[in-house]
Design an enzyme around this catalytic site. Structure first.
Site, PDB file in Angstrom:
ATOM      1  CB  SER A 245       8.298  -8.414  -1.390  1.00 34.74           C
ATOM      2  OG  SER A 245       7.700  -8.366  -0.126  1.00 34.74           O
ATOM      3  CG  ASP A 464       0.532  -8.735  -2.391  1.00 30.87           C
ATOM      4  OD1 ASP A 464       0.767  -9.203  -1.258  1.00 30.87           O
ATOM      5  OD2 ASP A 464       1.430  -8.509  -3.227  1.00 30.87           O
ATOM      6  CG  HIS A 494       3.872 -11.345  -1.731  1.00 28.42           C
ATOM      7  ND1 HIS A 494       3.594 -10.007  -1.579  1.00 28.42           N
ATOM      8  CD2 HIS A 494       5.185 -11.500  -1.360  1.00 28.42           C
ATOM      9  CE1 HIS A 494       4.668  -9.385  -1.130  1.00 28.42           C
ATOM     10  NE2 HIS A 494       5.644 -10.257  -1.010  1.00 28.42           N
TER      11      HIS A 494
END
Length: 525
Positions: A245, A464, A494
């Site tokens: 991320s 996602d 995610h």
């Protein structure tokens, strides 16, 4: 990517086999004629660091229990094979433009490679946020990465401003709770938008009062330079890195600054480096709407499954009528929004989301949605909060140049509502999250071009919500020719590696442990 005051902080926080070897296969060492780094190579954008920093020796010792800012809890226990966790502190300059001046301590944690393994080096993790404590996270998720100990010591850290590394704390738990419980919900007009902007500026003033001297030095580029000093002190000629991320942005910025020092690197759940603040928020709006649609389709047309219209109506009602929940706390509109999006991060949370929504819709009880929101917000049972959200705001606001106004939000609100009739207004008003912040970045788009770096494996999940798939395609292009190698995982959630998909796992293990990078454009399954 956080949440401290109502709608803006909730949304700002969202701002948390079969693959074959191909170009980029290597033995873990420098690529001849391309990567010839020296451990003491000078920072290309700053003065040379003093020997007191570059030659420091880390004092590894038993790990203490996590601090409140890290999330509290017990000290990490040994792994199944008896390998202990060790902790240390890396000294870094507060300001890389003045490396002989004030310093900071960066909290570190590691576990050694499996005994007898052919060790490649250290693999450094950043699990995202920005604002997540790597020191607290790595022991909790180590089982998922244990195979990588066949070649690496696993290392993580609390970036500057996070956890045990000079944490930014703007308000105490009671102050955060008071703001949440008094939150009037998403603005309905310009007047309420201006009131929200005022509350955000008040928060910014609190943060400046608590940590003003630190705030200018919390940029992603500062954390990238910390990574390079860590690499050097660990004794590695290249940085082997796993970023998730926000950690993908950090890894890409590192690759731009130090392309010759890029080692075996995986970026999972890739951030789009090409969009400004407005378009980035709109992309996330679309991502969470996609995840909501996928959740509702998987839930099926039964009486137990909520509809999109029911969810939207629930959020609307909560503005005026918060639901009772645990203790004296209430489920407000903003907390319910947080609870819903937090459950959309992983497909495994979808059954819980159904139970939580049915509890709220059928029983008038907000306990489960509140529990999801509090887990996402980092609130412990004692009312103390991790500093995840304050750090997230501090890093993002130091990074980004844009400062959208109430007028900007109103001008784009229809676009956000079209992207998601449920979530659009929340993401749109979240654009105010840096109002009044005392530090402004130079640009919205990080510099990530890294020509000459060895291939970097990009993992992108089609469903996602937080870092939508298109962002990985743009990262591949932005890194430059031959650097980004994109692997597509057809799935939800995610992050791809954490899904447990055997194809993704095999590709990651081949890339990191054998230097065998998949063909660009490969897919899983």
């Amino acid at each position: 990517m956080r949440r401290v005051v109502g709608v803006v902080a909730v949304v700002g926080s969202v701002l948390l086999a079969g693959c074959t070897a191909g170009p980029g296969a290597d033995d873990g060492g420098p690529i001849p004629g391309v990567n010839q780094p020296s451990p003491a190579q000078q920072d290309p954008e700053g003065p040379e660091l003093p020997d007191a920093l570059t030659r420091q020796v880390l004092a590894w010792d038993d790990c203490p229990a996590p601090t409140a800012a890290q999330g509290a809890g017990p000290a990490p226990g040994a792994l199944a094979d008896g390998a202990p966790w060790e902790c240390a502190e890396l000294t870094v300059p507060l300001d890389y433009a003045a490396p002989d001046g004030e310093t900071l301590g960066i909290a570190l944690i590691r576990v050694a490679a499996v005994e007898g393994a052919e060790r490649i080096g250290s693999l450094v993790f950043n699990f995202g946020g920005p604002g997540g404590s790597g020191v607290a996270t790595l022991p909790r998720v180590a089982g998922a990465y244990d195979t990588l100990r066949q070649g690496f010591d696993l290392v993580s850290f609390d970036p500057r401003g996070v956890g045990a590394s000079s944490p930014v704390v703007c308000r105490d738990g009671a102050g955060i709770d008071a703001a949440e419980q008094a939150d009037p919900g998403v603005p309905r007009d310009r007047r309420e938008g201006e009131e929200l902007a005022t509350r955000v500026r008040e928060l910014a003033a609190d943060c400046e009062a608590a940590a003003g001297a630190l705030l200018p030095h919390l940029r992603t580029v500062d954390a990238a330079r910390d990574l390079d000093l860590l690499r050097q002190v660990l004794g590695d000629s290249q940085l082997h890195y796993y970023g998730v991320s926000y950690g993908t942005k950090l890894g890409a910025v590192y690759a731009h600054l130090y392309p010759g020092r890029v080692g075996r690197t995986v970026l999972d759940a890739v951030v789009d480096p090409t969009r400004d603040v407005m378009r980035r928020a709109l992309l996330q709006t679309e991502g969470f709407q996609l995840a909501l649609g996928n959740y509702l389709a998987a839930c099926g047309p039964t009486g137990h499954c909520p509809s999109q219209e029911e969810i939207a109506a629930l959020l609307d009602r909560l503005r005026e009528q918060p639901l009772p929940a645990a203790g004296q706390r209430r489920l407000t509109q903003s907390l319910a929004f947080t609870g819903v999006i937090s459950a959309l991060y992983a497909e495994g949370s979808w059954p819980f989301l159904t139970r939580a929504l049915r509890q709220a819709l059928d029983e008038g009880n907000g306990e489960l949605l509140l529990a999801a929101a509090e887990q996402y917000n980092g609130r412990g049972g004692d009312g103390a909060y991790r500093n995840l959200h304050a750090a997230n705001r501090a890093v993002n606001c130091a990074d980004f140049a844009s400062r959208p106004t109430v007028g900007d939000v109103l001008g784009h609100l229809a676009e956000f509502e079209e992207a998601s009739p449920v979530f659009g207004p929340y993401f749109a008003w979240g654009l105010l999250s840096c109002a009044g912040w005392p530090v402004t970045g130079e640009r919205d788009q990080p510099q990530v071009r890294a020509e000459g770096a060895r291939p970097i494996l990009l993992l992108a999940t089609t469903g996602d919500p937080a870092t939508p798939y298109a962002g990985a395609e743009r990262m591949r292009e932005a890194l430059g020719p031959g650097v980004g190698v994109l692997l597509t995982y057809e799935g939800e959630g995610h992050g791809a590696y954490g899904s447990g998909d055997a194809c993704v796992s095999a590709a990651v293990h081949a890339h990191l442990l054998a230097g065998a990078t998949p063909q660009d454009g490969a897919g899983c399954p």
